[in-house]
Design a protein around this motif. Structure first.
Motif, PDB file in Angstrom:
ATOM      1  N   GLU A 223      -3.124   7.813   3.936  1.00 16.94           N
ATOM      2  CA  GLU A 223      -4.384   7.076   3.823  1.00 16.94           C
ATOM      3  C   GLU A 223      -4.161   5.670   4.345  1.00 16.94           C
ATOM      4  O   GLU A 223      -3.210   4.996   3.952  1.00 16.94           O
ATOM      5  CB  GLU A 223      -4.829   7.042   2.351  1.00 16.94           C
ATOM      6  N   SER A 224      -5.003   5.224   5.271  1.00 14.90           N
ATOM      7  CA  SER A 224      -4.842   3.886   5.831  1.00 14.90           C
ATOM      8  C   SER A 224      -5.052   2.835   4.751  1.00 14.90           C
ATOM      9  O   SER A 224      -5.829   3.029   3.807  1.00 14.90           O
ATOM     10  CB  SER A 224      -5.828   3.665   6.980  1.00 14.90           C
ATOM     11  N   ALA A 225      -4.372   1.711   4.888  1.00 17.10           N
ATOM     12  CA  ALA A 225      -4.448   0.641   3.888  1.00 17.10           C
ATOM     13  C   ALA A 225      -5.875   0.133   3.755  1.00 17.10           C
ATOM     14  O   ALA A 225      -6.548  -0.150   4.742  1.00 17.10           O
ATOM     15  CB  ALA A 225      -3.507  -0.491   4.277  1.00 17.10           C
ATOM     16  N   ASN A 226      -6.305   0.038   2.520  1.00 15.70           N
ATOM     17  CA  ASN A 226      -7.671  -0.408   2.243  1.00 15.70           C
ATOM     18  C   ASN A 226      -7.609  -1.654   1.363  1.00 15.70           C
ATOM     19  O   ASN A 226      -8.190  -1.711   0.282  1.00 15.70           O
ATOM     20  CB  ASN A 226      -8.458   0.716   1.553  1.00 15.70           C
TER      21      ASN A 226
ATOM     22  N   THR B  21       0.789   7.305   2.100  1.00 15.15           N
ATOM     23  CA  THR B  21       1.246   7.456   3.490  1.00 15.15           C
ATOM     24  C   THR B  21       0.262   8.241   4.336  1.00 15.15           C
ATOM     25  O   THR B  21       0.372   8.255   5.565  1.00 15.15           O
ATOM     26  CB  THR B  21       2.604   8.187   3.516  1.00 15.15           C
TER      27      THR B  21
ATOM     28  N   TRP C  87       0.863  -1.187   0.000  1.00 13.63           N
ATOM     29  CA  TRP C  87       0.000   0.000   0.000  1.00 13.63           C
ATOM     30  C   TRP C  87       0.898   1.235   0.000  1.00 13.63           C
ATOM     31  O   TRP C  87       1.691   1.443   0.899  1.00 13.63           O
ATOM     32  CB  TRP C  87      -0.894  -0.012   1.237  1.00 13.63           C
TER      33      TRP C  87
END
Length: 304
Positions: A115-118, A113, A110
């Motif tokens: 944005e949380s991993a989706n 940096t 991912w």
């Protein structure tokens, strides 16, 4: 194989309807091209884009720099056995394992940096079917497995659903494989959901009522120790029958008493043009017979 053919193989893959793969128009020299998905991710398939083990670290570094600059999100590498030498370098560059099959492993990284991993989890539930087969003499088809969790116990025929197999077809197949009794679909009976099963997965067990078309039993010696037609009343009180399995029969008898069943209809998605099955409660009309699903046919009945 040409570059255009390689892209086409991925874009038209089995999961393309979900990911909406599109070809990447241009990419800098000395980088992987891959294909783009609808989430602005990139997938590189080692069978489509080859790279020697010596060149791979440099090509990967340049590719990551390009994808970060282009603000791509999830980067996926489908690494086949022939390119297994890529795996250590991918791991050293922050890639994690997502899932694996016999001939490949899928890794991802991912990139954003802020944005949380989706990243969706891989399949985490194993699906099995049980077949409740009751004949005109009010006898239920039961088996005792060679390697049963409870030695000598009686249960319904059944097993795991195979890839791309419908629930109904799986139940009919399992009965045929274990007992050599031919059947047709009648109703869904119950669904049991549990966790912590094989390989740490959750477990979904779907019980189907099937109508027998034949009576003679010829058991599968590899899997089955004993198989017989047992009177329903005996089954409901037998000390070697688990209470959950008794409840499946009680539930089905209640359906019969109230003149309902859980039926199956086949429909077509208007946009995706994909066929799917819908299971819903249906009223059994006078003189109505169960649908013959031995050839994957399903019917539509009057809905409640």
């Amino acid at each position: 194989m040409s570059e255009q053919q390689q892209e086409s193989n991925i874009v038209k893959g089995a999961d393309s309807w979900f990911n909406k793969y599109t070809a990447v128009e241009t990419s800098p020299e000395g980088t992987f091209k891959g294909v783009k998905d609808r989430f602005n991710g990139i997938t590189v398939d080692s069978s489509m884009e080859t790279c020697s083990a010596d060149s791979f670290p440099t090509v990967l570094k340049r590719s990551l720099e390009h994808w970060i600059h282009s603000k791509n999100r999830g980067i996926w590498f489908k690494v086949h056995l022939s390119a297994a030498s890529w795996i250590p370098e991918l791991v050293n560059n922050g890639f994690q394992f997502h899932h694996a099959k016999n001939t490949f492993v899928m890794l991802y990284r991912w990139l954003p940096t802020i944005e949380s991993a989706n990243i969706p989890p891989y399949s985490h539930t194993m699906v099995g079917v049980g077949a409740l087969v009751i004949n005109e003499r009010n006898q239920v088809l039961v088996v005792s497995e060679n390697y049963a969790l409870i030695a000598g116990s009686w249960k319904l025929p059944g097993g795991y659903v195979e890839p791309n197999e419908n629930f109904i077809d799986a139940a009919i197949r399992e009965v045929m494989e274990e007992t050599n009794v031919r059947t047709k679909f009648d109703s869904v009976v119950s669904i049991r959901h549990a966790h912590g099963a094989g390989f740490g997965c959750s477990d979904l067990y779907i019980v189907m009522a099937l109508t027998p078309l034949t009576q003679e039993i010829s058991k599968c010696n590899r899997e089955i120790a004993k198989c017989e037609w047992m009177d329903v009343n005996e089954y409901l009180t037998h000390p070697k029958v688990h209470e959950t399995n008794r409840n499946f029969v009680r539930t089905y008898l209640e359906y019969k008493r109230h003149g309902v069943r859980i039926d199956c209809t086949e429909e077509m998605h208007q946009v995706l043009k994909k066929r799917y099955n819908i299971y819903s409660v249906a009223k059994v009309t006078d003189g109505e017979e169960s649908v013959d699903s031995s050839n994957s046919n399903v019917c539509s009945t009057l809905k409640l």
